[in-house]
Design a protein around this motif. Structure first.
Motif, PDB file in Angstrom:
ATOM      1  N   SER A  74       0.966  -1.170  -0.190  1.00  0.00           N
ATOM      2  CA  SER A  74       0.018   0.005  -0.015  1.00  0.00           C
ATOM      3  C   SER A  74       0.815   1.252  -0.044  1.00  0.00           C
ATOM      4  O   SER A  74       2.073   1.415   0.765  1.00  0.00           O
ATOM      5  N   GLU A 226      -9.154  -3.959  -3.484  1.00  0.00           N
ATOM      6  CA  GLU A 226      -9.482  -3.552  -4.862  1.00  0.00           C
ATOM      7  C   GLU A 226     -11.051  -4.298  -5.052  1.00  0.00           C
ATOM      8  O   GLU A 226     -12.068  -3.896  -5.469  1.00  0.00           O
ATOM      9  N   VAL A 255     -11.866   3.667  -4.404  1.00  0.00           N
ATOM     10  CA  VAL A 255     -11.555   3.844  -5.840  1.00  0.00           C
ATOM     11  C   VAL A 255     -12.531   2.924  -6.696  1.00  0.00           C
ATOM     12  O   VAL A 255     -13.237   2.924  -7.345  1.00  0.00           O
ATOM     13  N   LYS A 259     -15.732   3.018  -9.143  1.00  0.00           N
ATOM     14  CA  LYS A 259     -15.553   2.496 -10.363  1.00  0.00           C
ATOM     15  C   LYS A 259     -16.973   1.641 -10.845  1.00  0.00           C
ATOM     16  O   LYS A 259     -17.418   1.510 -11.817  1.00  0.00           O
TER      17      LYS A 259
END
Lengths: 350, 350
Positions: A74, A226, A255, A259
């Motif tokens: 990270s 993710e 994020v 998306k």
């Protein structure tokens, strides 16, 4: 293949007894100064491994600081380590780093490796699974400084370095409420760890302070990866009433969630305002740019080593057993801005 | 504060001579088996540091693998290390990692720390500054396996693990040419290192193979950081004739370059097509999504440890001194697609 040089090799070379060699390398008073010098020189010439026969290792610094992190993957952890390297280098120390991969078993193995490598001090951010500090007892009992940072635990002989996660989460949630959000989802990590538990509290208290109901069903606990962000988006799209705000405990997950929401035709921030955490570079690449908490990782790394050095130099018995709080900051960008007029006044644009 | 246990403490405890203790811990034949067992048990009970008196360290594994990286702050390096951890864990090994921060001085200090920590093997990706391998001689002369990966150097006793950087760069540049680009800028890192030197060659050969002129003024060498991408964009905008294609040696720099170009009103890919390198997560966040080379970091990390374990187990003298090439792949996305019809056939969309 050359073998490692032993005291027996040195003894043979100098025609002295192995006991004398061992004593000399241990700085034993029974060996005279001149012989010691001769032995030390021979040991160095022959490539004898330094420090191997140290009788009192605490006196013989390795100039090495151990760092145990949950995961290296990270930008936050990279920043922390960059800050550590800076201060360590300036003081002539070298860092060795290992990852627990969020498991207790690996964290134990790491602690043993660091101990056997005779690090002068240890900096630790705890794994998801860690329940107690028994595996660090060998350090504590020998007075080897142990500092916790980010993911910390209470110990009366160890300093912890953190940000005020509760306050940061309170500020993020309050910002969403000020933008008109009334149904806010919170996505976060393992609640055993202080960072996530405190952020949940901050989120909850902000709701309460603004007379909004708190609902367990608005809390999503995942790995903050993710993929977890994609999954969370699916879960949110299936909720009985679509939320109008999401506060996520890291930027990676925020994020990928944005998306996935965009792909399903959700407009951010119009339909759902989103806030992340960490201020990773990715937060300035996603469109709309992500509102987030600036987590001072570099400063945290610097401070952790500074506190460790103070303890190594024996000048800070009064610093240990403290918790040091670093300041964080809300960075307001487009992903949360629903009422531009009202927020411009208080916004910090970066 | 407890002191470390020495052979003298064990000798006192068991009423034996320090020489006997030292010999027993070194597995010397002059000490009988029963006494050895008694001494070993006492040493363990008293918390004597394991392996400290090893007379032949090569026999006494620490089950630790050292890793020296230039910098930890990239998704590529995180992937490499994740692959290493997987194989190392399965085999009961623990990784310790240190950063050279691109300097020779730190790389030397790291090598010494790793040697003193008695790692069973060492995995190295070289710093920008490294000119020779003298500082690894202590490993090589003792037969401690040393593997280079990504940024490698030739040594007849060391295996190197790389991707075919020349071929990957050739493919990327050829793709830009097929998209109609005739004036292509290449942004890359320090040309002392194989990865960047080989990519420059691949770029150059692709131009030559398509009868396009090569011009030194189209090469920008920088640190490939986010800031360097901004700077490169400024430099490009000042060029006498604006290029129609840019091939960048990493995604971080490519993304910040695209952002800066977009801010100045340049359309990507219409005005300038852009290709990155690494396939970092950020390449799927930037708009337009970035065409890039998928660099198999995870597989590279796995393979590096696999080769190391083969050497540790003494089953692969024939593997060393080889270079292992891993396959990379061009991932075509919107940032380079100027002629949709022509490219759809050959494109790999991910």
């Amino acid at each position: 293949m050359e073998k490692d040089v032993t005291i027996y090799d040195i003894a043979r070379e100098l025609d002295l007894s192995p006991t004398t060699i061992s004593r000399a390398l241990n700085d034993h008073p029974a060996v005279n100064k001149k012989t010691k010098q001769r032995i030390n020189e021979a040991a160095e010439q022959m490539g004898y491994r330094s420090n191997l026969f140290a009788s009192n290792l605490r006196k013989q610094h390795t100039n090495t600081i151990g760092v145990i992190v949950p995961r290296l993957n990270s930008p936050f952890m990279s920043s922390v380590i960059a800050g550590m390297e800076k201060i360590a280098n300036e003081a002539g120390y070298n860092l060795i780093i290992s990852q627990s991969l969020e498991t207790l078993e690996k964290e134990k193995a790491n602690a043993k490796t660091m101990f056997d490598s005779r690090v002068d001090g240890l900096l630790v951010s705890l794994s998801y699974e860690t329940e107690n500090l028994d595996h660090f007892e060998s350090f504590i009992s020998r007075g080897i400084p142990l500092i916790f940072y980010d993911r910390v635990a209470e110990h009366n002989q160890c300093t912890s370095i953190v940000i005020d996660n509760l306050q940061a989460a309170h500020r993020a949630t309050t910002h969403l409420i000020e933008q008109g959000c009334t149904n806010i989802v919170h996505i976060t990590g393992n609640l055993k760890r202080n960072v996530y538990a405190d952020r949940l509290k901050g989120y909850k208290y902000a709701l309460i302070d603004h007379d909004l109901p708190f609902s367990e069903s608005n809390i999503i606990v995942n790995s903050l990866s993710e993929e977890a962000g994609e999954e969370a988006a699916k879960q949110i799209l299936k909720m009985k009433s679509l939320p109008d705000g999401i506060f996520v405990s890291n930027d990676t997950c925020a994020v990928s969630c944005i998306k996935a929401l965009k792909r399903e035709g959700i407009s951010v921030p119009k339909d759902i305002a989103v806030i992340g955490f960490n201020n990773d570079p990715i937060s300035r690449v996603i469109e709309p740019n992500l509102t987030t908490i600036n987590y001072p990782g570099y400063e945290m790394g610097e401070l952790a080593v500074k506190v460790l050095l103070l303890q190594l130099n024996g000048t800070s018995d009064n610093v240990s057993s403290n918790t040091v709080n670093l300041r964080s900051e809300l960075i307001i960008r487009e992903s949360s801005l629903r009422s531009k007029a009202s927020s411009k006044k208080q916004a910090v644009f970066v």
